[in-house]
Design a protein around this motif. Structure first.
Motif: not given
Length: 323
Positions: A162, A165-166, A243, A246, A251
């Motif tokens: 997460q 990725q951000r 979101p 996830r 997930r």
């Protein structure tokens, strides 16, 4: 001259540390309204995997920021700060105290410290990053991040999908590393919550927390968690790019269902249990790391026999004797 009671206090801690039970005990003694500090509880239809308060608990005391969004929607830390600041004022006008309860530490930090001016999420860029991750794996994307944003990469494990990725999304959208947006502020004078009003439940023995995490995940599986995920999948408009999907547990279940044709026989179910517990342990570890960056918090050992009594003593010191 007496010191006025704070308009809000907070109860934080890692997952499975006993926050919900403690918050209900507080609500039975003081005139409070609970504001959820949880990025998963905002979503409707995600009840079992989020350990959402039961209908009976919701009826006992007013709760806020629960079931306010469809899983297709996003909810940011900025949204949380805006909504919570408004709610704290409204609750105070009703003659009550806002009790902020949860484990989404980014939300707590955003409220206490303030927010940097970050680029907004871009679903198309995020989808491209996810596609590369499926092809190459997250460790490879972590190496990619290290080339463009070594400061952020150095503090993230190579499996933290997460946050990798951000960080990559921010770089692709803005051309700047995530670290360049983080100003390192330590306080927010406009925050409705003082850090000294943050009660933190933290275990002395990590094994105690791990056992609680396993028990909770087992209870979720027994309570129909996989069926809940199947209902969400059946909508046809959700995916792990969102979101909501996830969130820890969701997930892992979603990806295993993808891998096994949409059903989980006993062997994959055992794998889900293993993956879900491991992911929840990692979440708890990150939550504790966030909490330790808040030095003025009031720490209470959640695995101590008198943990609840000590929480109530702390609330008494802030709000005075129960009416």
């Amino acid at each position: 001259m007496s010191i006025p009671s704070p308009t809000c206090i907070a109860l934080a801690g890692p997952t499975a540390s006993g926050k919900s039970a403690a918050s209900m005990a507080i609500a039975q003694r003081w005139p409070v309204e609970i504001v959820s500090v949880d990025s998963a509880l905002v979503y409707r239809g995600m009840d079992i995997g989020t350990a959402k308060p039961t209908p009976a608990e919701l009826a006992q005391v007013p709760h806020h920021l629960i079931d306010i969004l469809d899983p297709l929607q996003s909810y940011s830390a900025a949204d949380f700060v805006r909504d919570t600041t408004r709610l704290v004022g409204e609750i105070h006008q009703r003659g009550r105290t806002a009790l902020l309860v949860g484990g989404t530490m980014l939300y707590f930090k955003a409220l206490l410290v303030g927010l940097d001016d970050m680029p907004v999420a871009d679903a198309l860029v995020r989808d491209r990053i996810d596609a590369r991750a499926r092809l190459l794996g997250w460790p490879a994307l972590h190496s990619e991040l290290a080339r463009v944003d070594p400061v952020t990469a150095a503090r993230l494990p190579s499996t933290d999908a997460q946050r990798i990725q951000r960080a990559l999304e921010v770089f692709e959208v803005s051309g700047r590393p995530l670290a360049s947006f983080q100003t390192g502020r330590t306080s927010n004078p406009d925050s409705p919550l003082a850090s000294s009003h943050l009660i933190s439940l933290e275990p002395l023995d990590r094994a105690w927390l791990h056992a609680r995490i396993a028990q909770r995940f087992d209870a979720m599986l027994a309570g129909g968690f996989v069926d809940e995920v199947l209902r969400l999948r059946a909508r046809g408009d959700l995916s792990t790019a969102l979101p909501s999907m996830r969130c820890v547990g969701y997930r892992q279940a979603w990806e295993l269902l993808d891998a096994h044709g949409g059903t989980l026989a006993p062997a994959p179910m055992a794998e889900l249990r293993e993956l879900g517990i491991a992911a929840t342990r990692q979440l708890a570890k990150r939550q504790l790391t966030w909490l330790r960056s808040m030095p003025q918090r009031r720490v209470i050992a959640c695995d101590a026999p008198d943990a609840l009594a000590r929480v109530l003593e702390s609330v008494h010191s802030l709000l005075g004797a129960p009416p």
